[in-house]
Design an enzyme around this catalytic site. Structure first.
Site, short mmCIF file in Angstrom:
data_model
loop_
_atom_site.label_atom_id
_atom_site.label_comp_id
_atom_site.label_asym_id
_atom_site.label_seq_id
_atom_site.Cartn_x
_atom_site.Cartn_y
_atom_site.Cartn_z
N ASP A 16 37.78 13.99 3.37
CA ASP A 16 39.09 13.75 3.98
C ASP A 16 39.09 12.42 4.74
O ASP A 16 38.05 11.99 5.23
CB ASP A 16 39.41 14.92 4.93
CG ASP A 16 40.88 14.98 5.29
OD1 ASP A 16 41.68 14.24 4.68
OD2 ASP A 16 41.23 15.75 6.20
N ASN A 18 40.76 9.42 3.56
CA ASN A 18 40.92 8.20 2.76
C ASN A 18 42.18 7.43 3.18
O ASN A 18 42.16 6.20 3.30
CB ASN A 18 41.05 8.53 1.26
CG ASN A 18 39.81 9.21 0.72
OD1 ASN A 18 38.78 9.24 1.37
ND2 ASN A 18 39.92 9.74 -0.49
N ARG A 20 43.83 7.51 6.06
CA ARG A 20 43.71 6.91 7.40
C ARG A 20 42.80 5.69 7.38
O ARG A 20 43.04 4.70 8.06
CB ARG A 20 43.19 7.96 8.40
CG ARG A 20 44.31 8.82 8.97
CD ARG A 20 43.81 10.08 9.60
NE ARG A 20 43.41 11.03 8.57
CZ ARG A 20 42.69 12.12 8.80
NH1 ARG A 20 42.24 12.36 10.02
NH2 ARG A 20 42.41 12.95 7.82
N HIS A 33 41.24 5.84 -1.50
CA HIS A 33 40.67 6.65 -2.59
C HIS A 33 39.68 5.82 -3.40
O HIS A 33 38.62 6.29 -3.78
CB HIS A 33 41.78 7.17 -3.51
CG HIS A 33 42.78 8.06 -2.82
ND1 HIS A 33 42.40 9.00 -1.88
CD2 HIS A 33 44.13 8.16 -2.92
CE1 HIS A 33 43.48 9.63 -1.44
NE2 HIS A 33 44.54 9.13 -2.04
N SER A 61 43.12 19.10 -4.68
CA SER A 61 43.49 20.50 -4.45
C SER A 61 44.76 20.86 -5.22
O SER A 61 45.50 19.98 -5.68
CB SER A 61 43.72 20.74 -2.95
OG SER A 61 44.94 20.12 -2.55
N LEU A 127 20.40 18.04 -9.81
CA LEU A 127 21.54 18.43 -8.98
C LEU A 127 22.75 18.84 -9.83
O LEU A 127 23.10 18.14 -10.78
CB LEU A 127 21.94 17.23 -8.10
CG LEU A 127 23.20 17.38 -7.25
CD1 LEU A 127 22.94 18.32 -6.08
CD2 LEU A 127 23.67 16.02 -6.73
N LEU A 191 39.49 24.70 6.63
CA LEU A 191 38.93 24.78 5.28
C LEU A 191 39.93 24.34 4.20
O LEU A 191 39.54 24.01 3.08
CB LEU A 191 38.46 26.21 4.97
CG LEU A 191 37.11 26.59 5.58
CD1 LEU A 191 36.81 28.05 5.28
CD2 LEU A 191 35.99 25.71 5.02
C1 FPP Z 1 41.71 13.11 1.25
O1 FPP Z 1 42.11 11.98 1.93
C2 FPP Z 1 41.40 12.79 -0.11
C3 FPP Z 1 42.04 13.31 -1.20
C4 FPP Z 1 43.13 14.27 -1.12
C5 FPP Z 1 41.69 12.90 -2.54
C6 FPP Z 1 40.24 12.77 -2.73
C7 FPP Z 1 40.03 11.87 -3.81
C8 FPP Z 1 38.97 11.12 -3.94
C9 FPP Z 1 37.82 11.14 -3.02
C10 FPP Z 1 38.89 10.21 -5.07
C11 FPP Z 1 38.71 11.00 -6.33
C12 FPP Z 1 37.54 10.52 -6.98
C13 FPP Z 1 36.87 11.23 -7.88
C14 FPP Z 1 35.69 10.65 -8.46
C15 FPP Z 1 37.26 12.55 -8.31
P1 FPP Z 1 43.62 11.88 2.37
O2 FPP Z 1 44.34 11.04 1.35
O3 FPP Z 1 44.19 13.22 2.59
O4 FPP Z 1 43.45 11.07 3.69
P2 FPP Z 1 44.33 11.20 5.03
O5 FPP Z 1 44.19 12.62 5.50
O6 FPP Z 1 43.68 10.22 5.94
O7 FPP Z 1 45.72 10.83 4.66
#
Ligand code: FPP
Length: 242
Positions: A16, A18, A20, A33, A61, A127, A191
């Site tokens: 979580d 990305n 911010r 991301h 999700s 893994l 969660l």
């Molecule tokens: C949460 O940060 C992140 C997500 C909902 C997406 C996660 C995606 C990746 C890590 C990239 C996908 C890569 C692969 C290889 C599958 P947020 O956007 O909710 O951040 P915030 O809460 O700060 O707005």
């Protein structure tokens, strides 16, 4: 748990922060991301070094479909690109790529890339890297209940025979042990529908670090913290099955 009880056999990570991370730098959310890939590498490498058997990453999700379509498409492209760029390396390192979630919801391209990567690495014994994609804990439990209901309706199962094991064995990846440790980055403490059934006795670890800043040292801090905890599973044993 493996032989060394101070090490988690299975670590789950809610990646979580990305958005911010990007906003703090005056960048578009998608740049957060994009920057997440390096952190994924670090987590995979770190788990390899510490002999963690399973790493589940909450990548997308069931609720994330509600995000703007440009962001959703970007994440799906990122998934394909991640697989394309890393499958050789992961394969050489013995990593087995797997996935959990309603994979049929994924667009055809990324789904095919994922299937190819899973097939290619299926025989690896290092893994297990599990990508949770279009994943929701409630959906997973609902899908298990639907399967059980249809088995009951066909007289293959009787309601009086149902146990916890009946449900566990109908989850998406029944061979995977429950997560011993769940890490969430970015300071949020919930969660968010991640591995709801499997997390009943998981240790939870929260860090303020935003996912794109997450490095091996942060993983090791979480593993060290875990090693200092005493797990009792509510009693002296975790194996009650009714
Ligand atoms: C949460 O940060 C992140 C997500 C909902 C997406 C996660 C995606 C990746 C890590 C990239 C996908 C890569 C692969 C290889 C599958 P947020 O956007 O909710 O951040 P915030 O809460 O700060 O707005």
């Amino acid at each position: 748990m493996g032989l060394d009880e101070s090490l988690p056999a299975h670590v789950g990570i809610i990646m979580d922060g990305n958005g911010r991370w990007a906003r703090k730098r005056g960048l578009l959310r998608i740049e957060g991301h994009r920057a997440a890939e390096r952190s994924i590498h670090e987590a995979v490498e770190g788990c390899g070094e510490r002999s963690v058997g399973y790493l589940t990453l909450y990548a997308f999700s069931t609720e994330n479909w509600k995000r703007p379509s440009a962001e959703v498409s970007f994440i799906m492209k990122l998934l394909s690109r991640f697989l394309e760029r890393n499958v050789d390396d992961l394969d050489q390192n013995g990593v087995r790529i797997r996935a959990t979630g309603r994979l049929d919801d994924l667009p055809e391209g990324p789904r095919r890339d994922l299937e190819r990567a899973m097939k290619r690495t299926a025989a690896n014994d290092g893994l297990h890297l599990i990508l949770a994609l279009s994943y929701g804990g409630r959906s997973e439990i609902l899908d298990a209940v639907r399967r059980i209901a249809s088995e009951v309706s066909r007289d293959e199962l009787s309601p009086s025979e149902l146990t916890m094991g009946t449900i566990s064995s109908r989850l998406y990846l029944p061979d995977v042990p429950d997560p011993d440790l769940i890490i969430r980055t970015s300071g949020e403490m919930r969660l968010s529908n991640f591995l709801l059934w499997q997390s009943a006795y998981s240790e939870l670890y929260f860090t303020d670090v935003l996912w794109p800043d997450f490095r091996k040292e942060h993983l090791f801090e979480a593993l060290d913290d875990y090693a200092g905890r005493s797990r009792r599973f509510g009693s002296l044993s975790r194996d009650s099955d009714n």
